[in-house]
Design a protein around this motif. Structure first.
Motif, PDB file in Angstrom:
ATOM      1  N   LYS A  46      -0.914  -6.879  -9.993  1.00  0.00           N
ATOM      2  CA  LYS A  46       0.171  -7.599 -10.661  1.00  0.00           C
ATOM      3  C   LYS A  46       1.454  -6.758 -10.654  1.00  0.00           C
ATOM      4  O   LYS A  46       2.543  -7.278 -10.398  1.00  0.00           O
ATOM      5  N   ARG A  48       2.293  -4.449  -8.508  1.00  0.00           N
ATOM      6  CA  ARG A  48       2.813  -4.394  -7.135  1.00  0.00           C
ATOM      7  C   ARG A  48       3.556  -5.670  -6.766  1.00  0.00           C
ATOM      8  O   ARG A  48       4.589  -5.622  -6.098  1.00  0.00           O
ATOM      9  N   LYS A  49       3.030  -6.806  -7.198  1.00  0.00           N
ATOM     10  CA  LYS A  49       3.698  -8.081  -6.908  1.00  0.00           C
ATOM     11  C   LYS A  49       5.061  -8.130  -7.614  1.00  0.00           C
ATOM     12  O   LYS A  49       6.043  -8.591  -7.038  1.00  0.00           O
ATOM     13  N   GLN A  50       5.116  -7.676  -8.859  1.00  0.00           N
ATOM     14  CA  GLN A  50       6.374  -7.678  -9.593  1.00  0.00           C
ATOM     15  C   GLN A  50       7.381  -6.736  -8.950  1.00  0.00           C
ATOM     16  O   GLN A  50       8.561  -7.030  -8.876  1.00  0.00           O
ATOM     17  N   LYS A  51       6.915  -5.608  -8.508  1.00  0.00           N
ATOM     18  CA  LYS A  51       7.785  -4.626  -7.864  1.00  0.00           C
ATOM     19  C   LYS A  51       8.348  -5.184  -6.552  1.00  0.00           C
ATOM     20  O   LYS A  51       9.498  -4.964  -6.216  1.00  0.00           O
ATOM     21  N   ARG A  52       7.527  -5.927  -5.804  1.00  0.00           N
ATOM     22  CA  ARG A  52       7.949  -6.510  -4.548  1.00  0.00           C
ATOM     23  C   ARG A  52       9.012  -7.598  -4.751  1.00  0.00           C
ATOM     24  O   ARG A  52       9.891  -7.793  -3.911  1.00  0.00           O
ATOM     25  N   GLN A  53       8.941  -8.315  -5.877  1.00  0.00           N
ATOM     26  CA  GLN A  53       9.893  -9.389  -6.146  1.00  0.00           C
ATOM     27  C   GLN A  53      11.277  -8.869  -6.484  1.00  0.00           C
ATOM     28  O   GLN A  53      12.255  -9.581  -6.372  1.00  0.00           O
TER      29      GLN A  53
END
Length: 54
Positions: A46, A48-53
């Motif tokens: 989760k 990592r996904k937030q960081k990518r966004q």
């Protein structure tokens, strides 16, 4: 300290229903460790996904 937990599904293969129930009761069992591992894994994914966004 590392958050790495070295436990796999092979630790549960071949266990009977009774043995699985006994592990559910014990807070220091492999099953409890597996639950902790899944919680850490979900939070890391989760994050990592937030960081990518961004």
């Amino acid at each position: 300290m590392s958050r790495s937990i070295h436990i796999t599904i092979k630790n549960f293969r071949g266990l009977t229903k009774k043995e699985m129930d006994e592990q559910m009761i014990d807070p220091n069992s492999d099953l409890a460790t597996w639950g902790q591992k899944l919680g850490i894994k979900k939070s890391v994914i989760k994050a990592r996904k937030q960081k990518r966004q961004l």
